[in-house]
Motif scaffolding. Structure first.
Motif, mmCIF file in Angstrom:
data_model
loop_
_atom_site.group_PDB
_atom_site.id
_atom_site.type_symbol
_atom_site.label_atom_id
_atom_site.label_comp_id
_atom_site.label_asym_id
_atom_site.label_seq_id
_atom_site.Cartn_x
_atom_site.Cartn_y
_atom_site.Cartn_z
ATOM 1 N N LYS A 1 26.089 -1.519 71.691
ATOM 2 C CA LYS A 1 24.872 -2.127 71.154
ATOM 3 C C LYS A 1 23.619 -1.564 71.819
ATOM 4 O O LYS A 1 22.559 -1.530 71.213
ATOM 5 C CB LYS A 1 24.926 -3.649 71.257
ATOM 6 N N GLU A 2 23.753 -1.082 73.053
ATOM 7 C CA GLU A 2 22.614 -0.489 73.748
ATOM 8 C C GLU A 2 22.216 0.863 73.145
ATOM 9 O O GLU A 2 21.091 1.319 73.323
ATOM 10 C CB GLU A 2 22.916 -0.319 75.239
ATOM 11 N N ASP A 3 23.134 1.502 72.434
ATOM 12 C CA ASP A 3 22.881 2.811 71.837
ATOM 13 C C ASP A 3 22.244 2.721 70.450
ATOM 14 O O ASP A 3 21.861 3.741 69.881
ATOM 15 C CB ASP A 3 24.192 3.598 71.693
ATOM 16 N N LEU A 4 22.149 1.519 69.904
ATOM 17 C CA LEU A 4 21.683 1.335 68.530
ATOM 18 C C LEU A 4 20.449 0.446 68.482
ATOM 19 O O LEU A 4 20.278 -0.421 69.327
ATOM 20 C CB LEU A 4 22.794 0.707 67.684
ATOM 21 N N ALA A 5 19.614 0.667 67.465
ATOM 22 C CA ALA A 5 18.452 -0.188 67.229
ATOM 23 C C ALA A 5 18.400 -0.531 65.750
ATOM 24 O O ALA A 5 18.573 0.343 64.902
ATOM 25 C CB ALA A 5 17.172 0.524 67.654
ATOM 26 N N LEU A 6 18.168 -1.797 65.452
ATOM 27 C CA LEU A 6 18.017 -2.269 64.071
ATOM 28 C C LEU A 6 16.642 -2.895 63.951
ATOM 29 O O LEU A 6 16.271 -3.740 64.769
ATOM 30 C CB LEU A 6 19.077 -3.311 63.718
ATOM 31 N N ASN A 7 15.893 -2.482 62.935
ATOM 32 C CA ASN A 7 14.552 -3.012 62.719
ATOM 33 C C ASN A 7 14.310 -3.215 61.236
ATOM 34 O O ASN A 7 14.942 -2.566 60.410
ATOM 35 C CB ASN A 7 13.485 -2.030 63.238
ATOM 36 N N ILE A 8 13.349 -4.079 60.938
ATOM 37 C CA ILE A 8 12.879 -4.221 59.563
ATOM 38 C C ILE A 8 11.436 -3.735 59.583
ATOM 39 O O ILE A 8 10.610 -4.242 60.343
ATOM 40 C CB ILE A 8 12.965 -5.677 59.094
ATOM 41 N N ASP A 9 11.146 -2.714 58.772
ATOM 42 C CA ASP A 9 9.800 -2.142 58.792
ATOM 43 C C ASP A 9 8.871 -2.894 57.849
ATOM 44 O O ASP A 9 9.256 -3.875 57.208
ATOM 45 C CB ASP A 9 9.839 -0.634 58.502
ATOM 46 N N SER A 10 7.627 -2.433 57.756
ATOM 47 C CA SER A 10 6.609 -3.131 56.966
ATOM 48 C C SER A 10 6.877 -3.084 55.463
ATOM 49 O O SER A 10 6.308 -3.858 54.710
ATOM 50 C CB SER A 10 5.232 -2.542 57.270
ATOM 51 N N ASP A 11 7.742 -2.175 55.015
ATOM 52 C CA ASP A 11 8.092 -2.076 53.591
ATOM 53 C C ASP A 11 9.368 -2.839 53.251
ATOM 54 O O ASP A 11 9.965 -2.616 52.200
ATOM 55 C CB ASP A 11 8.266 -0.613 53.191
ATOM 56 N N ASN A 12 9.810 -3.709 54.152
ATOM 57 C CA ASN A 12 11.026 -4.505 53.985
ATOM 58 C C ASN A 12 12.277 -3.631 53.871
ATOM 59 O O ASN A 12 13.162 -3.877 53.066
ATOM 60 C CB ASN A 12 10.915 -5.455 52.796
ATOM 61 N N ASN A 13 12.334 -2.588 54.688
ATOM 62 C CA ASN A 13 13.505 -1.727 54.795
ATOM 63 C C ASN A 13 14.243 -2.053 56.074
ATOM 64 O O ASN A 13 13.616 -2.326 57.099
ATOM 65 C CB ASN A 13 13.097 -0.249 54.848
ATOM 66 N N LEU A 14 15.558 -1.995 56.026
ATOM 67 C CA LEU A 14 16.373 -2.118 57.227
ATOM 68 C C LEU A 14 16.525 -0.716 57.805
ATOM 69 O O LEU A 14 17.014 0.185 57.127
ATOM 70 C CB LEU A 14 17.745 -2.712 56.893
ATOM 71 N N VAL A 15 16.071 -0.518 59.039
ATOM 72 C CA VAL A 15 16.123 0.791 59.689
ATOM 73 C C VAL A 15 17.188 0.725 60.778
ATOM 74 O O VAL A 15 17.098 -0.079 61.702
ATOM 75 C CB VAL A 15 14.759 1.183 60.288
ATOM 76 N N ILE A 16 18.205 1.587 60.658
ATOM 77 C CA ILE A 16 19.314 1.657 61.610
ATOM 78 C C ILE A 16 19.165 2.982 62.340
ATOM 79 O O ILE A 16 19.132 4.036 61.714
ATOM 80 C CB ILE A 16 20.668 1.601 60.881
ATOM 81 N N GLU A 17 19.077 2.932 63.668
ATOM 82 C CA GLU A 17 18.822 4.152 64.417
ATOM 83 C C GLU A 17 19.670 4.203 65.680
ATOM 84 O O GLU A 17 19.861 3.189 66.342
ATOM 85 C CB GLU A 17 17.337 4.202 64.786
#
Length: 142
Positions: free
Chosen positions: A54-70
């Motif tokens: 889990k420390e190697d991954l980041a999940l975010n929701i951007d301003s366009d309502n997209n789920l960003v997996i990085e």
């Protein structure tokens, strides 16, 4: 409604498909494989991430309502031993960033995720039909 993959290409064309897997004769790094499952209560996204925590991954929701997996894993500096050298080196740390457009029926503030046995599992709960009715309102005209 499907969860859609967003690309940064302005002109998605046949050229993208032809050259998708090649980078000057070398295989191009790609995003991990994923499964998207839908039931009445939620969407479930499973992504293959072997060796990551889990420390190697980041999940975010951007301003366009997209789920960003990085993947945000930093490669550690290796100690070099002057008595040996690599003749062939295939273990590399690749970077990936995947952007998925979220449908309007997903409760973005209730998305949850976990990583177990090399699989990132994300649960995207849906807005229930009765909750959707509560979100609508009549506006009085003055």
């Amino acid at each position: 409604m499907l969860v859609a993959r967003r690309t940064s290409d302005f002109f998605p064309t046949l050229f993208n498909e032809l050259f998708e897997n090649f980078n000057y004769g070398m295989p191009k790094a790609s995003s991990p494989q994923m499964n998207i499952i839908e039931n009445q209560e939620e969407f479930k996204i499973e992504m293959s991430v072997p060796g990551l925590t889990k420390e190697d991954l980041a999940l975010n929701i951007d301003s366009d309502n997209n789920l960003v997996i990085e993947m945000v894993k930093k490669s550690s500096a290796e100690e070099s031993d002057k008595r040996q050298q690599y003749l062939r080196r295939e273990f590399t740390t690749a970077h990936f960033k995947e952007t998925l457009a979220l449908p309007d029926i997903v409760k973005a503030d209730e998305i949850s995720a976990k990583v177990e046995n090399g699989v990132l599992e994300m649960m995207l709960p849906k807005i229930k039909p009765e909750e959707k009715k509560k979100l609508t309102r009549t506006i009085e005209i003055a």
